[in-house]
Scaffold this motif. Structure first.
Motif, PDB file in Angstrom:
ATOM      1  N   ARG A  28     102.359 -11.220  50.455  1.00 22.77           N
ATOM      2  CA  ARG A  28     101.681 -10.168  51.208  1.00 22.77           C
ATOM      3  C   ARG A  28     102.541  -8.909  51.336  1.00 22.77           C
ATOM      4  O   ARG A  28     102.062  -7.795  51.151  1.00 22.77           O
ATOM      5  N   ARG A  33     101.563  -5.176  50.208  1.00 28.69           N
ATOM      6  CA  ARG A  33     101.759  -3.914  50.920  1.00 28.69           C
ATOM      7  C   ARG A  33     102.618  -2.911  50.147  1.00 28.69           C
ATOM      8  O   ARG A  33     102.368  -1.709  50.204  1.00 28.69           O
ATOM      9  N   CYS A  34     103.621  -3.397  49.422  1.00 33.33           N
ATOM     10  CA  CYS A  34     104.562  -2.473  48.768  1.00 33.33           C
ATOM     11  C   CYS A  34     104.155  -2.067  47.355  1.00 33.33           C
ATOM     12  O   CYS A  34     104.512  -0.979  46.902  1.00 33.33           O
ATOM     13  N   HIS A  37      99.362  -1.918  47.578  1.00 30.56           N
ATOM     14  CA  HIS A  37      98.859  -1.262  48.795  1.00 30.56           C
ATOM     15  C   HIS A  37      97.519  -1.850  49.234  1.00 30.56           C
ATOM     16  O   HIS A  37      96.511  -1.158  49.342  1.00 30.56           O
ATOM     17  N   ALA A  38      97.540  -3.154  49.475  1.00 28.75           N
ATOM     18  CA  ALA A  38      96.343  -3.850  49.945  1.00 28.75           C
ATOM     19  C   ALA A  38      96.768  -5.040  50.788  1.00 28.75           C
ATOM     20  O   ALA A  38      97.861  -5.591  50.606  1.00 28.75           O
ATOM     21  N   ASP A  39      95.915  -5.435  51.729  1.00 28.57           N
ATOM     22  CA  ASP A  39      96.149  -6.657  52.477  1.00 28.57           C
ATOM     23  C   ASP A  39      95.636  -7.831  51.644  1.00 28.57           C
ATOM     24  O   ASP A  39      94.607  -7.721  50.976  1.00 28.57           O
ATOM     25  N   ARG A  74      91.460  -3.510  50.488  1.00 25.75           N
ATOM     26  CA  ARG A  74      91.991  -2.154  50.635  1.00 25.75           C
ATOM     27  C   ARG A  74      91.259  -1.536  51.821  1.00 25.75           C
ATOM     28  O   ARG A  74      90.114  -1.083  51.710  1.00 25.75           O
ATOM     29  N   ASN A  78      95.190   1.427  54.387  1.00 27.61           N
ATOM     30  CA  ASN A  78      95.827   1.456  53.075  1.00 27.61           C
ATOM     31  C   ASN A  78      95.559   2.764  52.325  1.00 27.61           C
ATOM     32  O   ASN A  78      96.312   3.121  51.414  1.00 27.61           O
ATOM     33  N   ASP A  81      97.937   6.043  51.316  1.00 28.52           N
ATOM     34  CA  ASP A  81      98.834   6.249  50.172  1.00 28.52           C
ATOM     35  C   ASP A  81      98.351   7.350  49.243  1.00 28.52           C
ATOM     36  O   ASP A  81      99.071   7.777  48.338  1.00 28.52           O
ATOM     37  N   HIS A 117      89.642   3.622  44.324  1.00 23.89           N
ATOM     38  CA  HIS A 117      90.765   3.251  45.172  1.00 23.89           C
ATOM     39  C   HIS A 117      90.881   4.149  46.401  1.00 23.89           C
ATOM     40  O   HIS A 117      91.666   3.856  47.311  1.00 23.89           O
TER      41      HIS A 117
END
Length: 325
Positions: A28, A33-34, A37-39, A74, A78, A81, A117
């Motif tokens: 995760r 996240r890094c 860029h989504a849970d 997303r 998020n 970004d 996105h």
């Protein structure tokens, strides 16, 4: 990781060697996240397994994912970004479920779809192999009208544009073309063009002179020849007919890569014959049978070509292998 990355970046993540207790938080945090860029929400009752490979260059990102079922979300948070790219998601094979703009779509093997996105979305990976790519929205808006209307609409995988796009994508990934600086810009431009054609469900492309279509048709022809080279009846006419183009156009495609149809065909057959002659059980097959097995109908012609290519006769190569053993 954004589509404007200046240099080639490759990132791989696997839970294979991680203790079970830290797999989910590591996946995760480090990947979800890094990187994307989504849970991420695991959906399987068995311990999480995930193998992901991401490549990024200016104007393009690619992602291949395989593992246990999970959901990528997303969310509004998020979107900070600033990623304004268009994602194209493929299932090959496997199943995925996508949600965006109040629409739910299920993808199965061979299906593809585009998402934005820059808006909330959910992608539920069920099983199999999922592949995705992201291209800048601006690049597609220059190439296709009313892009917004094409989002969350399954892409017809039986259309010629989608078939050529798929073949070209497999070819450049296999050849690792994105890692070559001198090829990178051309390859990315071709992908932008082919994505636009596939999204727009362009009718038959014919014998187009457009660079992206020429490159994709060339790769499709090579792919067909590589699969069918052992057929003794394989000819320019046969390949051209199966690709929906004229023999003359096919010959021009082949010439563009510096080799003729016959040269390409003979090289594949000779390389296969060499492999058969030098395998550990090679002595069990007659040389004439090997010649026929790789697609040559004239054994004398095979012998001449083989000697010219490898500097020795098939019999000489076989004897040298035996002596080496």
């Amino acid at each position: 990781m954004h589509t404007d990355a200046a240099n080639f970046v490759s990132y791989r993540f696997s839970t294979r060697d991680l203790p079970e207790r830290i797999r989910i938080p590591a996946w995760r945090e480090h990947f979800g996240r890094c990187v994307v860029h989504a849970d991420i929400e695991p959906l399987s009752d068995i311990p999480l397994q995930a193998d992901a490979s991401l490549q990024s260059v200016q104007g393009l990102r690619t992602l291949a994912l395989k593992g246990t079922s999970m959901r990528f979300m997303r969310l509004q948070a998020n979107l900070a970004d600033g990623d304004d790219s268009v994602g194209v998601i493929f299932c090959a094979p496997g199943r995925s479920q996508l949600s965006q703009r109040g629409r739910d779509v299920e993808l199965r093997a061979g299906d593809a779809i585009a998402i934005l996105h820059s808006e909330p979305a959910s992608v539920t990976y069920v099983d199999g192999l999922q592949f995705g790519l992201a291209v800048p929205r601006e690049a597609l808006e220059l190439r296709v009208a009313n892009l917004e209307s094409l989002v969350m609409r399954p892409i017809g995988h039986r259309t010629e544009a989608f078939r050529l796009f798929s073949v070209y994508l497999r070819s450049i990934l296999k050849a690792r073309a994105l890692t070559a600086p001198r090829l990178r810009h051309t390859v990315v431009t071709h992908i932008h063009d082919l994505v636009a054609l596939a999204l727009g469900e362009c009718p038959a492309l014919g014998e187009s002179s457009a660079s992206a279509v020429v490159a994709a048709r060339h790769d499709a022809a090579l792919d067909y020849i590589t699969i069918h080279f052992q057929d003794p009846g394989l000819s320019v006419q046969t390949v051209a007919r199966c690709q929906g183009i004229s023999p003359r156009y096919l010959q021009r495609l082949m010439a563009s890569s510096g080799t003729s149809f016959t040269e390409r065909l003979n090289e594949l057959r000779l390389q296969r014959a060499l492999k058969l002659l030098t395998e550990s059980h090679a002595g069990r097959q007659r040389i004439s049978d090997i010649a026929l097995a790789v697609g040559f109908s004239d054994v004398s012609h095979f012998n001449r070509l083989f000697r010219t290519r490898f500097g020795d006769s098939p019999r000489g190569v076989r004897l040298a292998r035996k002596e080496a053993d």
